[in-house]
Scaffold this active site. Structure first.
Site, PDB file in Angstrom:
ATOM      1  N   HIS A  31       0.857  -1.191   0.000  1.00 48.05           N
ATOM      2  CA  HIS A  31       0.000   0.000   0.000  1.00 48.05           C
ATOM      3  C   HIS A  31       0.894   1.241   0.000  1.00 48.05           C
ATOM      4  CE1 HIS A  31      -3.694  -2.254   1.130  1.00 48.05           C
ATOM      5  NE2 HIS A  31      -2.862  -3.020   1.806  1.00 48.05           N
ATOM      6  N   HIS A  81      -3.438  10.106   6.047  1.00 47.87           N
ATOM      7  CA  HIS A  81      -4.204  10.711   4.945  1.00 47.87           C
ATOM      8  C   HIS A  81      -4.318  12.223   5.108  1.00 47.87           C
ATOM      9  CE1 HIS A  81      -5.971   6.447   4.199  1.00 47.87           C
ATOM     10  NE2 HIS A  81      -4.787   6.615   3.636  1.00 47.87           N
ATOM     11  N   GLU A 233      -8.960 -10.846   7.791  1.00 51.34           N
ATOM     12  CA  GLU A 233      -8.123 -10.187   8.811  1.00 51.34           C
ATOM     13  C   GLU A 233      -8.840 -10.182  10.160  1.00 51.34           C
ATOM     14  OE1 GLU A 233      -5.210  -6.851   7.584  1.00 51.34           O
ATOM     15  OE2 GLU A 233      -6.977  -6.592   6.319  1.00 51.34           O
ATOM     16  N   ASP A 308       3.005  -5.635   2.644  1.00 55.03           N
ATOM     17  CA  ASP A 308       1.794  -4.930   3.092  1.00 55.03           C
ATOM     18  C   ASP A 308       2.078  -3.431   3.249  1.00 55.03           C
ATOM     19  OD1 ASP A 308      -0.860  -4.794   3.703  1.00 55.03           O
ATOM     20  OD2 ASP A 308      -0.703  -5.574   5.728  1.00 55.03           O
TER      21      ASP A 308
END
Ligand code: 6MZ
Length: 368
Positions: A31, A81, A233, A308
Site C-alpha cells: 500500500h 491521509h 483479517e 503490506d
C-alpha cells in the site's frame, strides 16, 4: 554456546540476510500510504504541527506505537491521509516508495493505493492518480517501466542501471459507498494504458459491508479488470464465504478462516498474498510458528511473500524472505522458487512476465 559458535551463527544470519537482499523479488501487496518512510512522516508531522493542523506530540506517540494492533493501524492511516493527501506529497511518497523497493532489489512492484478526493486541495480521484504517475516519472535512482515504456532516461546510456517494473492497483476502501467504489473501478479502466492493472479491496475490516462494494467488484470483472481482496483479517465467516464465492484473481492475508473455508480456498487454488510481519505485528496471528504460510506452502498452494506496509511495519521484502527462511526452514533454492513463481500471479501482461522470468534465469547460476 561458545563465543565462536555465536559468531558463526551471526555470520550465517548476516549472509542469509544479504542473500535475501540480492534475490530479485516480486512485490504484489504494497500500500502506498503504508510505505511512507519514517523520516518523511516525521517531516510531514512537523510541517503540519507547525501549521496547527494537528498536535505533533500526539502523532509522534502514535507513530511510536505504529502497527501494534489492527485498530492502531487504521487510526494511524487516518492521520497519514491528513499528512499526505496533497499532490506534491503524493508525488513525493510515490517516488520514495519506488526507490526504496528498487534499492531492496525488487524487480516488479504492484503498488496499490486508494484514489482520494480532497476538495480543500483541489484534488479529485483522477488528479490524485496523476500525482502518483508524476511520482513515478520523478524516480531517478532506477529505470521505471510503466505500461511497457520506460519513464526515466538511462543516465549516460548506462545499460547496467537497475530497472523496476511498476504496475498500479486502485484500492476501494471498504467504507466507501457503491457509487464511490464504482467511480474507482471506472478510473482504473480509464487509466489502463497508464500502468493500472487491477482493483484491490482494503480498509478497516471491522467496517463496511460486502454487499455495498460487490456491485463495483462485479463491474470490474465485467470490464476485465483483475481483482484482489483483503480477506480474513478478522473473523467474519459470512464475508469470507462471500469472497470465496466471488472467486477473485488473488486474496490477501487469509488469516482467520474456518476449516471448511480453508479447504475451499485450497480447492479454488486462489493465489494468496502472504504478509508475515504485518500479521504478527497486528496480532492477527499470535506467533509466527502458527502462521498459515506453513500449511499453504506444504500444500503447494500458490502464494507470494509481500510487505503490506513497509513503513507501518518497518519491514522490507528482503526481510519477509529472511523471516520465512528462519521461521519455516526454507533453503535458498526454495526461496528462489518462491520469488520466481510469484511472477505467475502478477496482474501484468505476458510480455512483462516473460521479461521477469528471464531475469530469474539469468541470475540463477550466480545466486544459487
Ligand atoms: C486492510 C489496509 C492494510 O491506499 O492510502 N491498508 N487495509 N488491511 C491492512 N493491513 C494492515 N494496510 C493498508 O494506503 C493505505 C490504505 O491501505 C489500506 C487502508 O485502507 C489504508 O488506509 P493508501 O495508499
Amino acid at each position: 554456546m561458545s563465543a565462536r559458535g555465536t559468531e558463526t551463527m551471526e555470520v550465517n544470519h548476516a549472509e542469509l540476510r544479504q542473500w535475501c537482499h540480492e534475490l530479485p523479488k516480486v512485490e504484489l501487496h504494497a500500500h502506498l500510504n503504508g510505505s511512507i518512510r519514517d523520516s518523511t512522516l516525521l517531516e510531514l508531522v512537523k510541517h503540519h504541527g507547525d501549521n496547527g493542523v494537528l498536535i505533533s506530540k500526539d502523532v509522534e506517540q502514535m507513530i511510536l506505537e505504529k502497527g501494534t494492533s489492527l485498530g492502531k493501524c487504521f487510526e494511524l492511516f487516518a492521520v497519514y491521509h491528513v499528512l499526505a493527501t496533497d499532490h506534491e506529497t503524493v508525488k513525493r511518497i510515490t517516488k520514495e516508495a519506488v526507490e526504496d523497493f528498487a534499492a531492496d532489489n525488487c524487480i516488479y512492484l504492484e503498488l496499490r493505493t486508494t484514489p482520494k478526493k480532497n476538495e480543500a486541495k483541489g484534488m479529485t480521484k483522477r488528479s490524485y492518480m496523476d500525482a502518483v504517475i508524476d511520482g513515478l516519472k520523478a524516480v531517478d535512482t532506477v529505470d521505471v517501466d510503466l505500461c511497457g515504456c520506460e519513464l526515466t532516461n538511462k543516465k549516460n546510456g548506462d545499460r547496467r542501471r537497475k530497472k523496476i517494473f511498476v504496475r498500479l492497483l486502485l484500492s476501494i476502501n471498504r467504507n466507501e459507498e457503491t457509487s464511490a467504489a464504482t467511480e474507482t473501478v471506472n478510473l482504473a479502466m480509464e487509466m489502463k494504458d497508464m500502468g493500472v492493472v487491477g482493483i484491490d479491496l482494503s480498509g478497516d475490516p471491522t467496517v463496511g459491508q460486502w454487499d455495498t462494494v460487490l456491485p463495483a467488484l462485479e463491474h470490474a470483472r465485467k470490464l476485465g479488470l483483475p481483482v484482489t481482496l483483503h480477506c480474513g483479517e478478522v473473523r467474519n465467516s459470512k464475508e469470507i464465504q462471500a469472497m470465496l464465492d466471488f472467486n477473485p484473481q488473488r486474496l490477501g492475508h487469509v488469516c482467520l478462516l474456518a476449516e471448511e473455508d480453508w479447504e475451499r480456498l485450497k480447492s479454488l487454488i486462489i493465489p494468496v498474498e502472504i504478509c508475515l510481519t504485518s500479521n504478527i505485528m497486528t496480532q492477527t496471528i499470535p506467533l509466527i510458528e502458527y502462521h498459515h504460510f506453513a500449511d499453504l506452502y506444504k500444500s503447494k498452494h500458490p502464494l507470494s511473500l509481500c510487505t503490506d506496509d513497509t513503513g507501518l511495519f518497518s519491514t522490507t521484502l528482503s526481510n519477509e524472505y529472511y523471516k520465512a527462511a528462519v521461521s519455516f526452514g526454507l533453503g535458498k533454492e526454495e526461496m528462489f522458487k518462491l520469488a520466481q513463481e510469484a511472477v505467475n500471479f502478477a496482474f501484468a501482461n505476458e510480455d512483462v512476465k516473460k521479461h521477469l522470468a528471464q531475469v530469474y534465469e539469468e541470475v540463477k547460476a550466480r545466486i544459487l
